[in-house]
Design a protein around this motif. Structure first.
Motif, PDB file in Angstrom:
ATOM      1  N   LYS A 186       5.004 -30.476 -23.267  1.00 37.00           N
ATOM      2  CA  LYS A 186       6.164 -29.628 -22.684  1.00 37.00           C
ATOM      3  C   LYS A 186       6.964 -28.837 -23.832  1.00 37.00           C
ATOM      4  O   LYS A 186       7.460 -28.248 -24.152  1.00 37.00           O
ATOM      5  N   ASN A 187       7.261 -30.770 -24.702  1.00 34.04           N
ATOM      6  CA  ASN A 187       7.943 -30.299 -26.096  1.00 34.04           C
ATOM      7  C   ASN A 187       7.218 -31.105 -27.377  1.00 34.04           C
ATOM      8  O   ASN A 187       9.060 -31.618 -27.785  1.00 34.04           O
ATOM      9  N   VAL A 188       6.426 -30.619 -27.511  1.00 34.54           N
ATOM     10  CA  VAL A 188       5.435 -31.483 -28.366  1.00 34.54           C
ATOM     11  C   VAL A 188       4.706 -30.093 -28.895  1.00 34.54           C
ATOM     12  O   VAL A 188       4.563 -28.803 -28.365  1.00 34.54           O
ATOM     13  N   ASP A 189       4.986 -29.938 -30.397  1.00 33.70           N
ATOM     14  CA  ASP A 189       4.545 -28.845 -31.365  1.00 33.70           C
ATOM     15  C   ASP A 189       3.438 -29.584 -31.169  1.00 33.70           C
ATOM     16  O   ASP A 189       2.983 -31.245 -32.469  1.00 33.70           O
ATOM     17  N   VAL A 190       1.499 -29.123 -31.938  1.00 35.47           N
ATOM     18  CA  VAL A 190       1.179 -29.694 -32.595  1.00 35.47           C
ATOM     19  C   VAL A 190      -0.138 -28.737 -33.260  1.00 35.47           C
ATOM     20  O   VAL A 190       0.228 -27.677 -33.274  1.00 35.47           O
ATOM     21  N   THR A 191      -0.117 -29.372 -34.140  1.00 36.53           N
ATOM     22  CA  THR A 191      -0.972 -29.121 -35.117  1.00 36.53           C
ATOM     23  C   THR A 191      -2.574 -29.154 -36.172  1.00 36.53           C
ATOM     24  O   THR A 191      -2.370 -30.992 -36.348  1.00 36.53           O
ATOM     25  N   ALA A 192      -2.692 -27.973 -36.064  1.00 38.96           N
ATOM     26  CA  ALA A 192      -4.399 -29.390 -36.746  1.00 38.96           C
ATOM     27  C   ALA A 192      -4.114 -28.639 -38.155  1.00 38.96           C
ATOM     28  O   ALA A 192      -3.445 -27.936 -39.222  1.00 38.96           O
ATOM     29  N   MET A 193      -4.590 -29.487 -39.070  1.00 43.12           N
ATOM     30  CA  MET A 193      -3.951 -29.605 -40.296  1.00 43.12           C
ATOM     31  C   MET A 193      -6.211 -30.251 -40.763  1.00 43.12           C
ATOM     32  O   MET A 193      -6.555 -30.930 -40.667  1.00 43.12           O
ATOM     33  N   PHE A 194      -6.336 -28.997 -41.962  1.00 42.82           N
ATOM     34  CA  PHE A 194      -7.284 -29.527 -43.195  1.00 42.82           C
ATOM     35  C   PHE A 194      -6.985 -29.360 -44.353  1.00 42.82           C
ATOM     36  O   PHE A 194      -6.646 -28.115 -44.813  1.00 42.82           O
ATOM     37  N   GLY A 195      -7.044 -30.289 -45.227  1.00 44.55           N
ATOM     38  CA  GLY A 195      -6.969 -29.851 -46.485  1.00 44.55           C
ATOM     39  C   GLY A 195      -5.135 -29.663 -46.760  1.00 44.55           C
ATOM     40  O   GLY A 195      -4.401 -30.317 -45.925  1.00 44.55           O
ATOM     41  N   GLY A 196      -5.147 -29.064 -47.220  1.00 45.45           N
ATOM     42  CA  GLY A 196      -3.609 -28.129 -47.372  1.00 45.45           C
ATOM     43  C   GLY A 196      -3.340 -26.901 -46.517  1.00 45.45           C
ATOM     44  O   GLY A 196      -2.496 -26.235 -46.743  1.00 45.45           O
ATOM     45  N   ALA A 197      -3.869 -27.050 -45.889  1.00 43.21           N
ATOM     46  CA  ALA A 197      -4.424 -25.527 -44.018  1.00 43.21           C
ATOM     47  C   ALA A 197      -3.919 -26.457 -43.253  1.00 43.21           C
ATOM     48  O   ALA A 197      -4.104 -27.277 -42.364  1.00 43.21           O
ATOM     49  N   THR A 198      -2.775 -25.501 -42.571  1.00 42.24           N
ATOM     50  CA  THR A 198      -2.363 -26.127 -41.568  1.00 42.24           C
ATOM     51  C   THR A 198      -2.307 -24.830 -40.097  1.00 42.24           C
ATOM     52  O   THR A 198      -2.261 -23.618 -40.145  1.00 42.24           O
ATOM     53  N   LYS A 199      -2.638 -25.071 -38.723  1.00 47.23           N
ATOM     54  CA  LYS A 199      -2.496 -24.118 -37.825  1.00 47.23           C
ATOM     55  C   LYS A 199      -1.719 -24.974 -36.766  1.00 47.23           C
ATOM     56  O   LYS A 199      -2.156 -26.012 -36.124  1.00 47.23           O
ATOM     57  N   LYS A 200      -1.108 -23.623 -36.039  1.00 46.30           N
ATOM     58  CA  LYS A 200      -0.181 -24.747 -34.856  1.00 46.30           C
ATOM     59  C   LYS A 200      -0.688 -24.045 -33.758  1.00 46.30           C
ATOM     60  O   LYS A 200      -1.734 -23.267 -33.478  1.00 46.30           O
ATOM     61  N   ILE A 201      -1.482 -24.592 -32.633  1.00 46.15           N
ATOM     62  CA  ILE A 201      -2.943 -24.790 -31.483  1.00 46.15           C
ATOM     63  C   ILE A 201      -2.031 -24.817 -30.412  1.00 46.15           C
ATOM     64  O   ILE A 201      -1.059 -25.511 -30.040  1.00 46.15           O
ATOM     65  N   ASP A 202      -2.389 -23.748 -29.501  1.00 44.38           N
ATOM     66  CA  ASP A 202      -2.059 -23.966 -28.431  1.00 44.38           C
ATOM     67  C   ASP A 202      -3.252 -24.887 -28.218  1.00 44.38           C
ATOM     68  O   ASP A 202      -4.021 -25.459 -27.779  1.00 44.38           O
ATOM     69  N   ILE A 203      -2.103 -25.913 -26.113  1.00 43.55           N
ATOM     70  CA  ILE A 203      -2.450 -26.550 -25.972  1.00 43.55           C
ATOM     71  C   ILE A 203      -2.452 -26.856 -24.402  1.00 43.55           C
ATOM     72  O   ILE A 203      -1.850 -25.901 -23.423  1.00 43.55           O
ATOM     73  N   ASN A 204      -4.147 -26.827 -23.771  1.00 44.21           N
ATOM     74  CA  ASN A 204      -4.244 -26.105 -22.384  1.00 44.21           C
ATOM     75  C   ASN A 204      -4.767 -27.881 -21.704  1.00 44.21           C
ATOM     76  O   ASN A 204      -5.113 -28.981 -22.121  1.00 44.21           O
ATOM     77  N   SER A 205      -4.517 -27.964 -20.445  1.00 45.24           N
ATOM     78  CA  SER A 205      -4.453 -29.163 -19.499  1.00 45.24           C
ATOM     79  C   SER A 205      -5.994 -28.902 -18.962  1.00 45.24           C
ATOM     80  O   SER A 205      -6.272 -27.669 -18.391  1.00 45.24           O
ATOM     81  N   ASP A 206      -6.757 -30.197 -18.603  1.00 45.00           N
ATOM     82  CA  ASP A 206      -7.961 -30.397 -18.616  1.00 45.00           C
ATOM     83  C   ASP A 206      -7.507 -30.705 -16.587  1.00 45.00           C
ATOM     84  O   ASP A 206      -6.771 -31.074 -16.459  1.00 45.00           O
ATOM     85  N   PRO A 207      -8.330 -30.163 -16.010  1.00 45.74           N
ATOM     86  CA  PRO A 207      -7.845 -30.772 -14.442  1.00 45.74           C
ATOM     87  C   PRO A 207      -8.167 -32.275 -14.278  1.00 45.74           C
ATOM     88  O   PRO A 207      -7.168 -32.381 -13.553  1.00 45.74           O
ATOM     89  N   ARG A 208      -8.458 -32.825 -15.244  1.00 45.75           N
ATOM     90  CA  ARG A 208      -8.190 -34.518 -15.266  1.00 45.75           C
ATOM     91  C   ARG A 208      -7.149 -34.835 -15.751  1.00 45.75           C
ATOM     92  O   ARG A 208      -6.042 -34.255 -16.866  1.00 45.75           O
ATOM     93  N   PRO A 209      -5.749 -35.031 -14.989  1.00 48.03           N
ATOM     94  CA  PRO A 209      -4.195 -35.490 -15.260  1.00 48.03           C
ATOM     95  C   PRO A 209      -4.360 -36.511 -16.700  1.00 48.03           C
ATOM     96  O   PRO A 209      -5.209 -37.723 -16.629  1.00 48.03           O
ATOM     97  N   GLY A 210      -3.466 -36.088 -17.892  1.00 51.54           N
ATOM     98  CA  GLY A 210      -3.372 -36.858 -18.995  1.00 51.54           C
ATOM     99  C   GLY A 210      -4.663 -36.648 -20.120  1.00 51.54           C
ATOM    100  O   GLY A 210      -4.608 -36.811 -21.412  1.00 51.54           O
TER     101      GLY A 210
END
Length: 209
Positions: A73-97
């Motif tokens: 809810k209050n965490v930004d997630v970024t995928a990183m490879f070398g100098g490339a970065t991309k903010k990604i959307d996070i989806n919830s799995d049916p399993r808690p956590g």
């Protein structure tokens, strides 16, 4: 072809012939355990996959834990490879956590997941390396090495033929037109073009590997 591969993988999972491996990385942030990795392992370049994340809190009794819901809810997630970065959307799995984010890795090598923000008031600022993405050779069957060997053999033959032509031209065994130097220069120019073509073929072969 990719659809067929995914169909086979899905079928094998559904009938229990293979099980997902979990070569994931786990880090601790105060009372939380954060685990990151790939949904399908080994990850292969060009094939659809998922970044997988699990956030849990250990219970008082050994071996027990509870999944942390709404962790991003209050965490930004970024995928990183070398100098490339991309903010990604996070989806919830049916399993808690459990959480995931679809991705198609486009390059081989090491990827990282960066988390910045806070989970239930606990500050989070971490980078988690995950398993290296591999070339499609790990899934190729039958191996394509034979084709590479054939290409190398063809290039060797072409180089040998070119060397013979140059030797014949220098020794006078190969005749040129009577206009002297111009004809000789033209012949050399033609052989140079052939040599350049062979060099370009070698470069293309190396890049393909």
């Amino acid at each position: 072809m990719k659809i067929v591969v995914f169909g086979i993988i899905g079928l094998l999972f559904s009938i229990g012939m293979i099980a997902p491996s979990f070569a994931h990385t786990t880090v601790h942030v105060e009372q939380y355990e954060i685990e990151a990795g790939w949904g399908i392992e080994p990850p292969v370049v060009g094939i659809r996959n998922e970044f997988m994340l699990k956030i849990i809190e250990r219970g008082e009794k050994e071996g027990t834990f509870s999944g942390v819901t709404s962790a991003f809810k209050n965490v930004d997630v970024t995928a990183m490879f070398g100098g490339a970065t991309k903010k990604i959307d996070i989806n919830s799995d049916p399993r808690p956590g459990y959480y995931f984010s679809p991705v198609i890795p486009t390059k081989t090598g090491t990827y990282m997941i960066e988390l910045k923000g806070e989970i239930r008031g606990v500050p989070v600022d971490i980078k988690i390396p995950i398993e290296d993405v591999e070339p499609t050779a790990v899934l190729d069957f039958p191996p394509s090495k034979g084709e590479g060997a054939a290409d190398v053999a063809s290039l060797k033959t072409a180089v040998s033929s070119l060397q013979q032509d140059v030797s014949k031209l220098k020794s006078g065994e190969t005749e040129v037109a009577s206009d002297g130097g111009a004809a000789y220069d033209f012949a050399i120019f033609g052989l140079s073009i052939a040599a350049a073509a062979i060099i370009l073929s070698i470069i293309a072969l190396v890049k393909r590997k």
